[in-house]
Motif scaffolding. Structure first.
Motif, PDB file in Angstrom:
ATOM      1  N   THR A 125     -10.632  -6.945  14.179  1.00  0.00           N
ATOM      2  CA  THR A 125      -9.567  -7.575  14.971  1.00  0.00           C
ATOM      3  C   THR A 125      -8.770  -6.566  15.790  1.00  0.00           C
ATOM      4  N   GLY A 126      -8.944  -5.274  15.527  1.00  0.00           N
ATOM      5  CA  GLY A 126      -8.125  -4.267  16.187  1.00  0.00           C
ATOM      6  C   GLY A 126      -6.761  -4.094  15.544  1.00  0.00           C
ATOM      7  N   LEU A 127      -6.574  -4.707  14.366  1.00  0.00           N
ATOM      8  CA  LEU A 127      -5.302  -4.646  13.657  1.00  0.00           C
ATOM      9  C   LEU A 127      -5.487  -4.017  12.281  1.00  0.00           C
ATOM     10  N   PHE A 128      -4.389  -3.557  11.693  1.00  0.00           N
ATOM     11  CA  PHE A 128      -4.451  -3.082  10.320  1.00  0.00           C
ATOM     12  C   PHE A 128      -3.102  -3.254   9.645  1.00  0.00           C
ATOM     13  N   PHE A 129      -3.122  -3.229   8.304  1.00  0.00           N
ATOM     14  CA  PHE A 129      -1.897  -3.292   7.519  1.00  0.00           C
ATOM     15  C   PHE A 129      -1.624  -1.879   7.010  1.00  0.00           C
ATOM     16  N   PRO A 130      -0.460  -1.299   7.330  1.00  0.00           N
ATOM     17  CA  PRO A 130      -0.282   0.148   7.150  1.00  0.00           C
ATOM     18  C   PRO A 130       0.175   0.615   5.779  1.00  0.00           C
ATOM     19  N   ILE A 131       0.647  -0.275   4.922  1.00  0.00           N
ATOM     20  CA  ILE A 131       1.226   0.190   3.656  1.00  0.00           C
ATOM     21  C   ILE A 131       0.103   0.532   2.677  1.00  0.00           C
ATOM     22  N   ASP A 132       0.124   1.758   2.159  1.00  0.00           N
ATOM     23  CA  ASP A 132      -1.039   2.253   1.408  1.00  0.00           C
ATOM     24  C   ASP A 132      -0.645   3.088   0.188  1.00  0.00           C
ATOM     25  N   PRO A 133      -0.178   2.451  -0.881  1.00  0.00           N
ATOM     26  CA  PRO A 133       0.031   3.212  -2.110  1.00  0.00           C
ATOM     27  C   PRO A 133      -1.301   3.789  -2.581  1.00  0.00           C
ATOM     28  N   GLY A 134      -1.238   4.780  -3.442  1.00  0.00           N
ATOM     29  CA  GLY A 134      -2.456   5.487  -3.830  1.00  0.00           C
ATOM     30  C   GLY A 134      -3.540   4.590  -4.379  1.00  0.00           C
ATOM     31  N   ALA A 135      -3.172   3.641  -5.220  1.00  0.00           N
ATOM     32  CA  ALA A 135      -4.156   2.731  -5.800  1.00  0.00           C
ATOM     33  C   ALA A 135      -4.475   1.598  -4.834  1.00  0.00           C
ATOM     34  N   ASP A 136      -5.604   0.934  -5.071  1.00  0.00           N
ATOM     35  CA  ASP A 136      -5.936  -0.262  -4.291  1.00  0.00           C
ATOM     36  C   ASP A 136      -5.221  -1.447  -4.919  1.00  0.00           C
ATOM     37  N   ALA A 137      -3.915  -1.459  -4.759  1.00  0.00           N
ATOM     38  CA  ALA A 137      -3.060  -2.431  -5.426  1.00  0.00           C
ATOM     39  C   ALA A 137      -3.140  -3.798  -4.759  1.00  0.00           C
ATOM     40  N   SER A 138      -2.762  -4.835  -5.510  1.00  0.00           N
ATOM     41  CA  SER A 138      -2.672  -6.169  -4.935  1.00  0.00           C
ATOM     42  C   SER A 138      -1.421  -6.249  -4.069  1.00  0.00           C
ATOM     43  N   LEU A 139      -1.493  -7.049  -3.010  1.00  0.00           N
ATOM     44  CA  LEU A 139      -0.363  -7.169  -2.093  1.00  0.00           C
ATOM     45  C   LEU A 139       0.818  -7.874  -2.746  1.00  0.00           C
ATOM     46  N   GLY A 140       0.545  -8.802  -3.659  1.00  0.00           N
ATOM     47  CA  GLY A 140       1.640  -9.428  -4.386  1.00  0.00           C
ATOM     48  C   GLY A 140       2.389  -8.416  -5.231  1.00  0.00           C
ATOM     49  N   GLY A 141       1.636  -7.554  -5.924  1.00  0.00           N
ATOM     50  CA  GLY A 141       2.267  -6.508  -6.714  1.00  0.00           C
ATOM     51  C   GLY A 141       2.990  -5.496  -5.853  1.00  0.00           C
ATOM     52  N   MET A 142       2.412  -5.183  -4.696  1.00  0.00           N
ATOM     53  CA  MET A 142       3.063  -4.244  -3.788  1.00  0.00           C
ATOM     54  C   MET A 142       4.403  -4.785  -3.298  1.00  0.00           C
ATOM     55  N   ALA A 143       4.453  -6.087  -3.007  1.00  0.00           N
ATOM     56  CA  ALA A 143       5.732  -6.678  -2.598  1.00  0.00           C
ATOM     57  C   ALA A 143       6.706  -6.703  -3.769  1.00  0.00           C
ATOM     58  N   ALA A 144       6.215  -7.038  -4.955  1.00  0.00           N
ATOM     59  CA  ALA A 144       7.085  -7.145  -6.120  1.00  0.00           C
ATOM     60  C   ALA A 144       7.710  -5.816  -6.500  1.00  0.00           C
ATOM     61  N   THR A 145       7.017  -4.704  -6.235  1.00  0.00           N
ATOM     62  CA  THR A 145       7.556  -3.387  -6.572  1.00  0.00           C
ATOM     63  C   THR A 145       8.131  -2.653  -5.360  1.00  0.00           C
ATOM     64  N   ARG A 146       8.112  -3.285  -4.199  1.00  0.00           N
ATOM     65  CA  ARG A 146       8.600  -2.677  -2.953  1.00  0.00           C
ATOM     66  C   ARG A 146       7.873  -1.365  -2.693  1.00  0.00           C
ATOM     67  N   ALA A 147       6.547  -1.440  -2.754  1.00  0.00           N
ATOM     68  CA  ALA A 147       5.701  -0.255  -2.638  1.00  0.00           C
ATOM     69  C   ALA A 147       5.748   0.328  -1.231  1.00  0.00           C
ATOM     70  N   SER A 148       5.257   1.560  -1.129  1.00  0.00           N
ATOM     71  CA  SER A 148       5.133   2.180   0.200  1.00  0.00           C
ATOM     72  C   SER A 148       3.865   3.017   0.224  1.00  0.00           C
ATOM     73  N   GLY A 149       3.960   4.330   0.397  1.00  0.00           N
ATOM     74  CA  GLY A 149       2.763   5.152   0.468  1.00  0.00           C
ATOM     75  C   GLY A 149       2.825   6.158   1.587  1.00  0.00           C
ATOM     76  N   THR A 150       1.659   6.640   1.997  1.00  0.00           N
ATOM     77  CA  THR A 150       1.605   7.764   2.930  1.00  0.00           C
ATOM     78  C   THR A 150       2.076   7.416   4.336  1.00  0.00           C
TER      79      THR A 150
END
Length: 457
Positions: A125-150
Motif C-alpha cells: 500500500t505504500g504505508l506502514f505503522f511505525p511503532i516497533d517495540p523490540g518484540a513482535d507484540a500484539s497491537l492491543g497489548g502495545m496500546a494497553a502498555t503505551r508502547a513505543s520503540g526505536t
C-alpha cells in the motif's frame, strides 16, 4: 481464589474447547518476559470476537471474578500475572486487519494483530505503522502498555498513533472512545485514558491507528564512540540541532558484544549509536552529513552505512533482538530490565552516573536505549535461584529510578507499571495518584480488571 462451579460451568458450556483449566495453559498465560515468577490464572478463555470478550467479562463480573487480558505475553513488568487468580481472556485469535483506509492514512485492526503482521499486510500500500517495540507484540497489548520503540523519536509512541479504541468495560458494556477525525475537542479524551491503562479499566477489542507513508529514501548507519559520554553528547546535540532523525539507538560495549554473538554481526565492541534517516534523497543525505559532522566532533570512529533494504533489515533485526542477545550472556538467567527516561538535556548525566553504579555490582549488566527521546534500559542478569542477586538487581533499579525522578524523568518510559513499578508512582505523581485511584474506582468499582496493577483502589 478458586472459580465458582457455576462460572466454570457457564464458561465451559459457552466456549467448549476454547476454555481451558489445564495447568500448562494456565502457566503459559501467567507469565511474560519479565523476571517476575509466573502467577497463573484459574482458567483461560480464547476469545474470537468482541461479543465473546463482553460475554466473558459479564459472567466474571456477576461472580466478582478477576479478568486479565493476554495478547502475546511479551510485556516486561508482570502485566499478565494473575495476582488474585481469575480468568485470562486470550485475544491472540482476534487477529484480523479489518479495514485499511489509505486515503485517510489509518487502519482498523483487532487487538491480536501484531506489529509485524500489520506491516506485512500493508506492504503493497505504500504505508506502514511505525511503532516497533523490540518484540513482535500484539497491537492491543502495545496500546494497553503505551508502547513505543526505536521510531518514537520521530513518530511518537502509541499515545500519538491511536485514533480510536473499542473497549469492553468491567460490566461488559462495549464503548468506542472516538471517531476517526484527526482532532476533536468533544468531551474527555477517553482514547488516551485507555492507552496505557494496562487492562485495569477495560479490554481493548479494536484499534484504529494512524499510518505513515513509506519514506522515499531511507539510510541507516552504525557508529562506534570512544566513550558513553561521547555517544550521548552526540545524541543530545543532534536533537537540539533539530535534525529530524527517525531513529537513534544506543548500545554499550557489553551489549554490542552480545549482539555480535547472537546475530552473527561484526560491529566493533565499543559504545555505539545506530541511526536511521527518512525523507527525500536530498534530505536524507543532508541529515546524515550533519549527524556525521556532529559525531566526528565527539570522537566518533567511523560511520558504517547501510542503504540497501537487506542491510538495514539485518541491522535493525540485530537491534530488536538485543534483549535475547543480552539474556544469552548468561544462559539460564532471567533479565531484570530497567526503563528510565529523562529530559534529553539530563541524559548524559543520568547515564554516566548509572555507569558508575554498574561498576559496583557483581551482576552482568548491559545498557541499551532509545536515547533520542531520553529513554534507556539497563539489563541485569539474575540467577532465579539466588535471592541475593534479585535483591542486588532491585537495589540498582531503585537507584536508577530515583535518579531519573530527581531529574524530572519517569520510572518507566515505555514498559508500563504492571506490578513491578507501583511503588515508584507515589514518588513520581504525589497527590495525582489519588486521581488515578478515583478513575479506577469509578470505572471498575468491583476491582476485577487486572487487579494489583498500576494502582490499588
Amino acid at each position: 481464589m478458586p472459580l465458582s462451579a457455576d462460572l466454570l460451568a457457564d464458561l465451559s458450556s459457552r466456549f467448549g474447547e476454547r476454555f481451558s483449566t489445564a495447568q500448562a495453559v494456565r502457566e503459559q498465560h501467567g507469565k511474560d518476559e519479565s523476571h517476575f515468577p509466573a502467577c497463573p490464572p484459574e482458567a483461560v478463555v480464547f476469545a474470537q470476537s468482541t461479543e465473546e470478550v463482553a460475554e466473558t467479562v459479564k459472567a466474571c463480573a456477576a461472580h466478582g471474578t478477576p479478568v486479565i487480558a493476554f495478547g502475546t505475553g511479551t510485556s516486561l513488568e508482570g502485566h499478565v500475572a494473575a495476582l488474585k487468580g481469575g480468568v485470562c481472556i486470550d485475544v491472540s485469535g482476534m487477529n484480523r486487519v479489518l479495514e485499511v483506509r489509505a486515503e485517510d492514512l489509518d487502519v482498523t485492526v483487532q487487538p491480536g494483530v501484531t506489529r509485524k503482521q500489520l506491516n506485512e499486510y500493508l506492504r503493497d500500500t505504500g504505508l506502514f505503522f511505525p511503532i516497533d517495540p523490540g518484540a513482535d507484540a500484539s497491537l492491543g497489548g502495545m496500546a494497553a502498555t503505551r508502547a513505543s520503540g526505536t521510531n518514537a523519536v520521530r513518530y511518537g509512541t502509541m499515545r500519538e498513533n491511536v485514533l480510536s479504541l473499542q473497549v469492553v468495560l468491567p460490566d461488559g458494556r462495549v464503548i468506542r472512545t472516538a471517531g476517526r477525525a484527526r482532532k476533536s475537542s468533544a468531551g474527555y479524551d477517553l482514547t488516551r485514558l485507555f492507552v496505557g491503562s494496562e487492562g485495569t479499566l477495560g479490554i481493548i477489542t479494536e484499534l484504529t491507528l494512524r499510518l505513515q507513508g513509506i519514506p522515499e529514501a531511507i539510510s541507516a548507519a552504525v557508529c562506534p564512540f570512544p566513550s558513553i559520554e561521547a555517544a550521548v553528547n552526540t545524541v543530545i546535540l543532534t536533537i537540539q540541532s533539530g535534525v529530524p532523525v527517525a531513529r537513534i539507538e544506543f548500545l554499550d560495549k557489553v551489549m554490542i558484544g552480545a549482539v555480535n554473538r547472537y546475530s552473527k554481526t561484526d560491529h566493533r565492541e565499543a559504545p555505539t549509536l545506530f541511526f536511521e534517516f527518512h525523507g527525500s534523497p536530498a534530505s536524507v543525505q543532508e541529515q546524515a552529513e550533519k549527524v556525521e559532522a556532529i559525531a566526528t566532533e565527539f570522537g566518533a570512529e567511523g560511520f558504517q552505512w547501510a542503504t540497501g533494504a537487506e542491510e538495514r533489515t539485518k541491522l535493525w533485526a540485530a537491534r530488536h533482538n538485543a534483549y535475547y542477545a543480552g539474556v544469552g550472556l548468561r544462559p539460564g538467567c532471567r533479565a531484570w530490565t530497567t526503563d528510565a527516561c529523562v529530559p534529553i538535556s539530563r541524559l548524559a548525566e543520568c547515564l554516566l552516573e548509572t555507569e558508575e553504579d554498574l561498576k559496583t555490582t557483581p551482576l552482568i549488566s548491559a545498557i541499551v536505549g532509545h536515547v533520542g527521546d531520553g529513554n534507556f534500559h539497563v539489563m541485569l542478569l539474575v540467577d532465579p535461584g539466588k535471592p541475593e542477586e534479585a535483591a542486588e538487581a532491585e537495589r540498582i533499579n531503585h537507584r536508577i529510578v530515583r535518579r531519573a525522578l530527581a531529574m524530572d524523568g519517569t520510572c518507566t518510559g515505555e514498559h508500563g507499571v504492571g506490578h513491578g513499578k507501583m511503588a515508584f508512582l507515589e514518588e513520581e505523581y504525589g497527590e495525582a495518584l489519588d486521581v488515578m485511584r478515583a478513575v479506577k474506582r469509578a470505572i471498575d468499582p468491583a476491582g476485577i480488571m487486572n487487579p494489583g496493577k498500576i494502582v490499588i483502589p
